[in-house]
Design a protein around this motif. Structure first.
Motif, PDB file in Angstrom:
ATOM      1  N   LEU A   1     -46.380  27.360  27.806  1.00 24.25           N
ATOM      2  CA  LEU A   1     -46.393  26.536  26.596  1.00 24.25           C
ATOM      3  C   LEU A   1     -45.137  26.768  25.756  1.00 24.25           C
ATOM      4  O   LEU A   1     -44.520  25.813  25.272  1.00 24.25           O
ATOM      5  CB  LEU A   1     -47.643  26.843  25.764  1.00 24.25           C
ATOM      6  N   THR A   2     -44.749  28.013  25.607  1.00 18.12           N
ATOM      7  CA  THR A   2     -43.576  28.336  24.795  1.00 18.12           C
ATOM      8  C   THR A   2     -42.297  27.768  25.406  1.00 18.12           C
ATOM      9  O   THR A   2     -41.468  27.177  24.698  1.00 18.12           O
ATOM     10  CB  THR A   2     -43.460  29.866  24.624  1.00 18.12           C
ATOM     11  N   ILE A   3     -42.133  27.916  26.709  1.00 14.13           N
ATOM     12  CA  ILE A   3     -40.941  27.379  27.382  1.00 14.13           C
ATOM     13  C   ILE A   3     -40.917  25.858  27.289  1.00 14.13           C
ATOM     14  O   ILE A   3     -39.889  25.256  26.958  1.00 14.13           O
ATOM     15  CB  ILE A   3     -40.886  27.849  28.846  1.00 14.13           C
ATOM     16  N   GLY A   4     -42.043  25.227  27.565  1.00 15.92           N
ATOM     17  CA  GLY A   4     -42.113  23.764  27.502  1.00 15.92           C
ATOM     18  C   GLY A   4     -41.820  23.227  26.111  1.00 15.92           C
ATOM     19  O   GLY A   4     -41.098  22.240  25.954  1.00 15.92           O
ATOM     20  N   ILE A   5     -42.365  23.871  25.091  1.00 14.19           N
ATOM     21  CA  ILE A   5     -42.121  23.440  23.715  1.00 14.19           C
ATOM     22  C   ILE A   5     -40.664  23.670  23.333  1.00 14.19           C
ATOM     23  O   ILE A   5     -40.050  22.834  22.665  1.00 14.19           O
ATOM     24  CB  ILE A   5     -43.095  24.140  22.745  1.00 14.19           C
TER      25      ILE A   5
ATOM     26  N   PHE B   1     -36.823  16.147  28.832  1.00 17.85           N
ATOM     27  CA  PHE B   1     -38.061  16.046  28.070  1.00 17.85           C
ATOM     28  C   PHE B   1     -39.271  15.963  28.993  1.00 17.85           C
ATOM     29  O   PHE B   1     -40.299  16.599  28.745  1.00 17.85           O
ATOM     30  CB  PHE B   1     -38.039  14.831  27.136  1.00 17.85           C
ATOM     31  N   LEU B   2     -39.146  15.193  30.056  1.00 19.13           N
ATOM     32  CA  LEU B   2     -40.256  15.082  31.007  1.00 19.13           C
ATOM     33  C   LEU B   2     -40.531  16.413  31.702  1.00 19.13           C
ATOM     34  O   LEU B   2     -41.689  16.742  31.977  1.00 19.13           O
ATOM     35  CB  LEU B   2     -39.976  13.979  32.024  1.00 19.13           C
ATOM     36  N   ILE B   3     -39.490  17.188  31.953  1.00 19.02           N
ATOM     37  CA  ILE B   3     -39.683  18.528  32.528  1.00 19.02           C
ATOM     38  C   ILE B   3     -40.431  19.407  31.533  1.00 19.02           C
ATOM     39  O   ILE B   3     -41.396  20.087  31.886  1.00 19.02           O
ATOM     40  CB  ILE B   3     -38.327  19.153  32.921  1.00 19.02           C
ATOM     41  N   GLY B   4     -40.005  19.384  30.264  1.00 17.81           N
ATOM     42  CA  GLY B   4     -40.694  20.160  29.232  1.00 17.81           C
ATOM     43  C   GLY B   4     -42.140  19.745  29.070  1.00 17.81           C
ATOM     44  O   GLY B   4     -43.034  20.575  28.927  1.00 17.81           O
ATOM     45  N   LEU B   5     -42.380  18.440  29.117  1.00 18.69           N
ATOM     46  CA  LEU B   5     -43.741  17.924  29.021  1.00 18.69           C
ATOM     47  C   LEU B   5     -44.593  18.399  30.193  1.00 18.69           C
ATOM     48  O   LEU B   5     -45.755  18.791  30.014  1.00 18.69           O
ATOM     49  CB  LEU B   5     -43.714  16.394  28.960  1.00 18.69           C
ATOM     50  N   GLY B   6     -44.012  18.404  31.384  1.00 16.25           N
ATOM     51  CA  GLY B   6     -44.730  18.899  32.565  1.00 16.25           C
ATOM     52  C   GLY B   6     -45.068  20.373  32.455  1.00 16.25           C
ATOM     53  O   GLY B   6     -46.161  20.801  32.845  1.00 16.25           O
ATOM     54  N   ILE B   7     -44.147  21.160  31.914  1.00 20.48           N
ATOM     55  CA  ILE B   7     -44.395  22.596  31.751  1.00 20.48           C
ATOM     56  C   ILE B   7     -45.502  22.826  30.727  1.00 20.48           C
ATOM     57  O   ILE B   7     -46.385  23.671  30.933  1.00 20.48           O
ATOM     58  CB  ILE B   7     -43.092  23.330  31.372  1.00 20.48           C
ATOM     59  N   VAL B   8     -45.475  22.086  29.623  1.00 22.89           N
ATOM     60  CA  VAL B   8     -46.551  22.204  28.623  1.00 22.89           C
ATOM     61  C   VAL B   8     -47.889  21.805  29.241  1.00 22.89           C
ATOM     62  O   VAL B   8     -48.904  22.485  29.039  1.00 22.89           O
ATOM     63  CB  VAL B   8     -46.239  21.354  27.370  1.00 22.89           C
ATOM     64  N   ALA B   9     -47.902  20.717  29.996  1.00 22.46           N
ATOM     65  CA  ALA B   9     -49.140  20.277  30.647  1.00 22.46           C
ATOM     66  C   ALA B   9     -49.656  21.333  31.616  1.00 22.46           C
ATOM     67  O   ALA B   9     -50.869  21.582  31.692  1.00 22.46           O
ATOM     68  CB  ALA B   9     -48.918  18.953  31.368  1.00 22.46           C
ATOM     69  N   ALA B  10     -48.752  21.976  32.349  1.00 24.80           N
ATOM     70  CA  ALA B  10     -49.161  23.047  33.265  1.00 24.80           C
ATOM     71  C   ALA B  10     -49.750  24.220  32.486  1.00 24.80           C
ATOM     72  O   ALA B  10     -50.758  24.807  32.908  1.00 24.80           O
ATOM     73  CB  ALA B  10     -47.972  23.513  34.111  1.00 24.80           C
ATOM     74  N   GLY B  11     -49.152  24.559  31.350  1.00 31.65           N
ATOM     75  CA  GLY B  11     -49.682  25.645  30.520  1.00 31.65           C
ATOM     76  C   GLY B  11     -51.060  25.327  29.980  1.00 31.65           C
ATOM     77  O   GLY B  11     -51.966  26.171  29.999  1.00 31.65           O
ATOM     78  N   ILE B  12     -51.254  24.098  29.511  1.00 29.03           N
ATOM     79  CA  ILE B  12     -52.564  23.689  29.004  1.00 29.03           C
ATOM     80  C   ILE B  12     -53.584  23.678  30.136  1.00 29.03           C
ATOM     81  O   ILE B  12     -54.709  24.158  29.981  1.00 29.03           O
ATOM     82  CB  ILE B  12     -52.476  22.309  28.322  1.00 29.03           C
TER      83      ILE B  12
END
Length: 115
Positions: free
Chosen positions: A54-58, A86-97
């Motif tokens: 979540l932290t990396i994605g944000i 941005f799409l990479i960051g969004l994917g990382i946040v989604a993976a964290g969630i």
């Protein structure tokens, strides 16, 4: 699809729509992590990986938001790079969630997300 030329520009209105969408999604991400962190339950080691994701994605989303605010973001190549990032960051946040929810469903963590 061909690559944009070095000085090809996009319309500012188009960039502004992307900036609005990125801001809304960034706000959701920050709201989610804020609510999860303020949960009064104890943390466990299993909660570290979702929090890192979540932290990396944000952080990536914040960088892209700042990039889209820059004047040179109207250059098509820079805009396309920001959009991909941005799409990479969004994917990382989604993976964290997703990982945090999976931990909660399986009862592995002490920080319940589902209540």
């Amino acid at each position: 699809m061909s690559e944009p030329g070095p000085e090809e520009k996009i319309d500012a209105t188009f960039r502004n729509g992307s900036l609005t969408a990125a801001g809304i999604i960034l706000g959701f991400s920050l709201s989610f992590i804020s609510r999860w962190v303020s949960n009064p339950n104890d943390w466990s080691r299993i909660d570290i990986l979702p929090m890192i994701l979540l932290t990396i994605g944000i952080a990536i989303q914040v960088k892209v938001f700042a990039d889209l605010l820059a004047r040179d973001s109207l250059i098509a190549a820079k805009y396309d790079r920001s959009r991909r990032l941005f799409l990479i960051g969004l994917g990382i946040v989604a993976a964290g969630i997703g990982l945090a929810l999976l931990n909660d469903i399986l009862g592995l963590g002490k920080m319940p997300i589902l209540g």
